[in-house]
Every structure is written in structure tokens, then in C-alpha cells.
Design a protein around this motif. Structure first.
Motif, PDB file in Angstrom:
ATOM      1  N   TYR A   1      -9.710   6.774 -29.783  1.00  0.00           N
ATOM      2  CA  TYR A   1     -10.350   6.821 -27.977  1.00  0.00           C
ATOM      3  C   TYR A   1      -9.796   7.233 -27.253  1.00  0.00           C
ATOM      4  CZ  TYR A   1      -5.460   3.855 -27.968  1.00  0.00           C
ATOM      5  OH  TYR A   1      -4.440   3.807 -27.236  1.00  0.00           O
ATOM      6  N   LEU A   2      -8.483   7.435 -27.298  1.00  0.00           N
ATOM      7  CA  LEU A   2      -7.622   8.653 -26.152  1.00  0.00           C
ATOM      8  C   LEU A   2      -8.585   9.570 -25.848  1.00  0.00           C
ATOM      9  CD1 LEU A   2      -4.066   7.900 -27.527  1.00  0.00           C
ATOM     10  CD2 LEU A   2      -5.467   7.242 -26.024  1.00  0.00           C
ATOM     11  N   LEU A   3      -9.250  10.464 -27.010  1.00  0.00           N
ATOM     12  CA  LEU A   3     -10.143  11.798 -26.659  1.00  0.00           C
ATOM     13  C   LEU A   3     -11.016  10.947 -26.024  1.00  0.00           C
ATOM     14  CD1 LEU A   3     -10.315  13.720 -30.006  1.00  0.00           C
ATOM     15  CD2 LEU A   3      -8.879  14.504 -28.173  1.00  0.00           C
TER      16      LEU A   3
ATOM     17  N   LEU B   1     -12.454  12.444 -22.064  1.00  0.00           N
ATOM     18  CA  LEU B   1     -13.530  13.438 -22.245  1.00  0.00           C
ATOM     19  C   LEU B   1     -14.949  12.928 -20.961  1.00  0.00           C
ATOM     20  CD1 LEU B   1     -14.851  14.231 -26.140  1.00  0.00           C
ATOM     21  CD2 LEU B   1     -13.603  16.089 -23.698  1.00  0.00           C
ATOM     22  N   ALA B   2     -14.064  11.616 -20.482  1.00  0.00           N
ATOM     23  CA  ALA B   2     -14.992  10.695 -19.940  1.00  0.00           C
ATOM     24  C   ALA B   2     -14.370  10.856 -18.725  1.00  0.00           C
ATOM     25  CB  ALA B   2     -14.386   8.740 -20.158  1.00  0.00           C
ATOM     26  N   VAL B   3     -13.104  11.674 -18.159  1.00  0.00           N
ATOM     27  CA  VAL B   3     -12.658  11.437 -16.912  1.00  0.00           C
ATOM     28  C   VAL B   3     -12.673  13.306 -16.720  1.00  0.00           C
ATOM     29  CG1 VAL B   3     -10.182  12.620 -16.211  1.00  0.00           C
ATOM     30  CG2 VAL B   3     -10.713  10.310 -17.194  1.00  0.00           C
TER      31      VAL B   3
ATOM     32  N   ARG C   1     -11.336  21.682 -28.107  1.00  0.00           N
ATOM     33  CA  ARG C   1     -11.033  20.852 -29.478  1.00  0.00           C
ATOM     34  C   ARG C   1     -11.627  19.115 -29.330  1.00  0.00           C
ATOM     35  NH1 ARG C   1     -11.404  25.581 -32.631  1.00  0.00           N
ATOM     36  NH2 ARG C   1      -9.301  26.940 -31.886  1.00  0.00           N
ATOM     37  N   ALA C   2     -11.689  18.832 -28.039  1.00  0.00           N
ATOM     38  CA  ALA C   2     -11.452  17.074 -27.796  1.00  0.00           C
ATOM     39  C   ALA C   2     -12.666  17.025 -27.912  1.00  0.00           C
ATOM     40  CB  ALA C   2     -11.221  16.982 -26.940  1.00  0.00           C
ATOM     41  N   LYS C   3     -13.757  17.535 -27.964  1.00  0.00           N
ATOM     42  CA  LYS C   3     -15.335  18.005 -28.340  1.00  0.00           C
ATOM     43  C   LYS C   3     -15.383  17.932 -29.846  1.00  0.00           C
ATOM     44  CE  LYS C   3     -17.179  18.805 -23.817  1.00  0.00           C
ATOM     45  NZ  LYS C   3     -18.063  20.744 -23.478  1.00  0.00           N
ATOM     46  N   ALA C   4     -14.588  18.550 -30.133  1.00  0.00           N
ATOM     47  CA  ALA C   4     -15.333  18.920 -31.499  1.00  0.00           C
ATOM     48  C   ALA C   4     -14.698  17.896 -32.079  1.00  0.00           C
ATOM     49  CB  ALA C   4     -14.639  20.407 -32.094  1.00  0.00           C
ATOM     50  N   ILE C   5     -13.442  17.341 -32.484  1.00  0.00           N
ATOM     51  CA  ILE C   5     -12.892  16.490 -32.789  1.00  0.00           C
ATOM     52  C   ILE C   5     -13.749  14.783 -32.472  1.00  0.00           C
ATOM     53  CG2 ILE C   5     -11.185  14.628 -33.606  1.00  0.00           C
ATOM     54  CD1 ILE C   5      -9.321  17.295 -32.569  1.00  0.00           C
ATOM     55  N   LEU C   6     -14.516  15.389 -31.235  1.00  0.00           N
ATOM     56  CA  LEU C   6     -15.447  13.561 -31.201  1.00  0.00           C
ATOM     57  C   LEU C   6     -16.739  13.855 -31.894  1.00  0.00           C
ATOM     58  CD1 LEU C   6     -14.978  10.939 -29.840  1.00  0.00           C
ATOM     59  CD2 LEU C   6     -15.572  12.219 -27.988  1.00  0.00           C
ATOM     60  N   HIS C   7     -16.999  15.508 -31.746  1.00  0.00           N
ATOM     61  CA  HIS C   7     -18.368  15.209 -32.810  1.00  0.00           C
ATOM     62  C   HIS C   7     -18.773  15.128 -34.285  1.00  0.00           C
ATOM     63  CE1 HIS C   7     -21.914  17.224 -34.018  1.00  0.00           C
ATOM     64  NE2 HIS C   7     -21.254  18.483 -34.682  1.00  0.00           N
TER      65      HIS C   7
ATOM     66  N   LEU D   1     -25.146  13.944 -19.480  1.00  0.00           N
ATOM     67  CA  LEU D   1     -26.174  14.061 -20.810  1.00  0.00           C
ATOM     68  C   LEU D   1     -25.565  15.044 -21.367  1.00  0.00           C
ATOM     69  CD1 LEU D   1     -29.018  12.673 -18.979  1.00  0.00           C
ATOM     70  CD2 LEU D   1     -27.417  11.139 -20.085  1.00  0.00           C
ATOM     71  N   GLU D   2     -25.586  16.415 -20.801  1.00  0.00           N
ATOM     72  CA  GLU D   2     -25.764  17.578 -21.712  1.00  0.00           C
ATOM     73  C   GLU D   2     -23.877  17.555 -22.781  1.00  0.00           C
ATOM     74  OE1 GLU D   2     -25.726  21.545 -22.788  1.00  0.00           O
ATOM     75  OE2 GLU D   2     -26.947  20.149 -22.157  1.00  0.00           O
ATOM     76  N   ASN D   3     -23.427  17.457 -22.004  1.00  0.00           N
ATOM     77  CA  ASN D   3     -21.833  17.012 -22.942  1.00  0.00           C
ATOM     78  C   ASN D   3     -22.476  16.465 -23.604  1.00  0.00           C
ATOM     79  OD1 ASN D   3     -20.738  18.201 -21.167  1.00  0.00           O
ATOM     80  ND2 ASN D   3     -19.783  16.901 -19.923  1.00  0.00           N
ATOM     81  N   ARG D   4     -23.040  14.613 -24.046  1.00  0.00           N
ATOM     82  CA  ARG D   4     -23.683  13.805 -24.727  1.00  0.00           C
ATOM     83  C   ARG D   4     -23.671  14.477 -26.338  1.00  0.00           C
ATOM     84  NH1 ARG D   4     -22.067   8.183 -24.379  1.00  0.00           N
ATOM     85  NH2 ARG D   4     -20.436   8.105 -22.739  1.00  0.00           N
ATOM     86  N   LEU D   5     -24.856  14.821 -25.558  1.00  0.00           N
ATOM     87  CA  LEU D   5     -25.955  16.241 -26.255  1.00  0.00           C
ATOM     88  C   LEU D   5     -25.188  17.083 -27.587  1.00  0.00           C
ATOM     89  CD1 LEU D   5     -28.844  16.744 -24.536  1.00  0.00           C
ATOM     90  CD2 LEU D   5     -28.854  15.294 -26.092  1.00  0.00           C
ATOM     91  N   GLU D   6     -24.312  17.694 -26.769  1.00  0.00           N
ATOM     92  CA  GLU D   6     -23.155  18.616 -27.839  1.00  0.00           C
ATOM     93  C   GLU D   6     -22.274  18.071 -28.349  1.00  0.00           C
ATOM     94  OE1 GLU D   6     -23.278  21.526 -27.602  1.00  0.00           O
ATOM     95  OE2 GLU D   6     -24.786  22.265 -25.999  1.00  0.00           O
ATOM     96  N   ASP D   7     -22.049  17.096 -28.408  1.00  0.00           N
ATOM     97  CA  ASP D   7     -20.859  16.198 -28.629  1.00  0.00           C
ATOM     98  C   ASP D   7     -21.767  15.417 -29.852  1.00  0.00           C
ATOM     99  OD1 ASP D   7     -21.478  13.457 -27.875  1.00  0.00           O
ATOM    100  OD2 ASP D   7     -19.949  14.084 -27.124  1.00  0.00           O
TER     101      ASP D   7
END
Length: 292
Positions: free
Chosen positions: A8-10, A14-16, A71-77, A134-140
């Protein structure tokens, strides 16, 4: 290292990054700002590095934060994909759809209602966001599709849907409401409402300043429905995409302001689960057929 219990910390991190604000990020993840701030501090302590530089107005990534971001995006993905694999078997087809905040509520609502009539077996999950969010959420991979501004993306990633101009709106009883065209000087003494999430906000400001006109700003809001309501109430006028015009306001062309936006359907960045493939293909066809 970040443990799986602290995923959840990730999401907080990413939200910030996506919103540029601790306040807006807290709203995004449905926690209070102190809770989010404490979570970011905990993450920074776990990593041994500061991730953000804070000022009175903005939040910026540090060098460590910039390195940590992909890396955070990759982990969350990977976590999202793992959850998806666990949820696939025997589930109702679920389409996760992102919608640009500045799209017409009526148009999007009509589109989704007609799709539900067309394919009632599919479940729909909607997320609002800016272009970048939206782009970030498509990516992850936390979104399957998105309706957003199309800027010439490749055909394997998006489908262009159409073009709409920007117009200037006024209350229906305004002295200029019966005209088809107005210029900057016509609006010199008018009150102006600022749509803070408008894609052509800087171009609108430059349009007036280049003509040595500075309308009086009386209201600023990220909420387009509120902005249109304030125009209808006679508080002021504003620039909007043509699809936001309704019977409560009058639209006129702003002379010399020829900006327009292209809308597109952004496609999944990876293969959909087997049980969702049919619903995804049907949604793509439906949007192309009815969006106009």
C-alpha cells in the motif's frame, strides 16, 4: 526492502507522483492526508532515502525518488497481475475503464449505458483521471481501456474517435449570447471562470494576454460540471470543449482561438484475461460505432 505487506505504501508513493500533491493523493487512495504523509515517511525510512522534496506549492521527486519510480511501477504491476491471475477463474468479465475528467458526463454516461444494454454480462469499473494519470494506470495495468486525449499514439495502442473544437460559453441571458463569434476585446470587462484541468488552459491564457486583455477571474475549479453550472448562473464565462455545452448555456466561437482536441480509445497494454477477451473486443467495437 519493501515487504509484500507494505504494498500500500507504493500506492501512496505513486498517487503523490501522479497528482503532484499530498492532499490530492490522499483523496485518490481514500485516506486522510496525515495517514498518507505517515505512510510516505515509513516508506522513506524503509528505503533509507528521501523520495520527495516539498515546497509550499509543489511536490518534487528527489534523485532517489526518480530512480525508485520505475521500480515501484514494476512492482505494483506485478502485484496487479498476480491478483488478476488469482481472480480469473470463474469470474464475471470485468472491464476497467479510465475516463478523462474533462469528457462530457452525458456523453460518457450514454456510451456506457448503451454498452451495458449491448453486453449485460460484462461488469464495468470506472476510474476518472487526467491524461497522465490514465497513462500511468494503463502502464501499470490497473486499467484495461481509457478514453482520453489522442495525440497520435500508434494504432496498436489506441483508436482515434473524433475531433471537437473549443468554444466560449456564456449564460443564455448574457448580452453576447446571441452572437456566433466574439473576440478578446469583447470579453475585456467580463468575468472569467477557470477550468483548472482544461487541456488548453495555457493557450487560453496566452490568447488573452497576447491581445493585451485580462478578464477578471472570479472562480477556479477542477470540476467541469460545476464550471458549467456557474456559467449558467451568470457568474462568468469560460472556454470548454464543445461536448460540454448543454441547454443551460450559450456557446460562441472565440475569434482566433482555433484549438481543438482529438479523443481516442486507449487499448490494453497486455493481453486481457481469457474470460474478458470477448467483452474487451465488443467494447472496442461499440465505442467506435457510437462515439461521434
Amino acid at each position: 526492502m519493501v515487504s509484500i505487506m507494505d504494498i500500500y505504501l507504493l500506492r501512496y508513493f505513486l498517487a503523490v507522483v501522479e497528482t503532484g500533491s499530498f492532499t490530492r493523493a490522499a483523496d485518490r487512495v481514500f485516506v486522510t492526508q496525515p495517514t498518507l504523509s505517515a505512510g510516505i515517511k515509513k516508506l522513506e525510512q524503509q528505503l533509507g532515502h528521501s523520495l520527495f522534496e516539498r515546497t509550499n506549492r509543489r511536490v518534487f521527486l528527489t534523485d532517489a525518488g526518480t530512480r525508485f519510480l520505475p521500480r515501484a511501477k514494476a512492482i505494483l504491476h506485478e502485484c496487479n497481475m498476480a491478483q488478476q491471475v488469482l481472480d480469473e477463474a470463474g469470474q464475471t468479465p470485468l472491464l476497467r475503464i479510465g475516463v478523462l475528467t474533462t469528457l462530457s458526463n452525458r456523453k460518457v454516461g450514454s456510451l456506457l449505458a448503451s454498452f451495458r444494454d449491448r453486453m449485460p454480462s460484462a461488469a464495468i469499473e470506472i476510474t476518472d483521471g487526467t491524461e497522465q494519470e490514465l497513462e500511468n494506470r494503463l502502464e501499470d495495468r490497473s486499467l484495461d481501456f481509457a478514453l482520453s486525449v489522442h495525440r497520435g499514439e500508434p494504432v496498436d495502442r489506441s483508436v482515434p474517435l473524433g475531433v471537437e473544437p473549443y468554444v466560449f460559453i456564456l449564460s443564455t441571458d448574457h448580452a453576447l449570447a446571441k452572437r456566433t463569434r466574439v473576440g478578446a476585446t469583447d470579453l475585456a470587462e467580463e468575468y472569467m471562470i477557470v477550468r483548472s484541468r482544461c487541456e488548453v488552459l495555457s493557450e487560453t491564457s496566452r490568447y488573452f494576454t497576447d491581445r493585451n486583455v485580462r478578464p477578471r477571474l472570479v472562480y477556479r475549479t477542477p470540476n467541469d460540471s460545476r464550471a458549467v453550472a456557474m456559467v449558467a448562473a451568470g457568474v462568468g464565462g469560460t472556454v470548454v470543449p464543445a461536448s460540454l455545452v448543454d441547454e443551460r448555456v450559450s456557446a460562441v466561437k472565440l475569434i482566433g482561438f482555433d484549438h481543438e482536441r482529438r479523443i481516442g480509445l486507449f487499448l490494453p497494454r497486455s493481453d486481457l484475461p481469457a474470460e474478458t477477451l470477448e467483452a474487451g473486443a465488443e467494447f472496442t467495437r461499440h465505442v467506435q460505432e457510437v462515439w461521434a
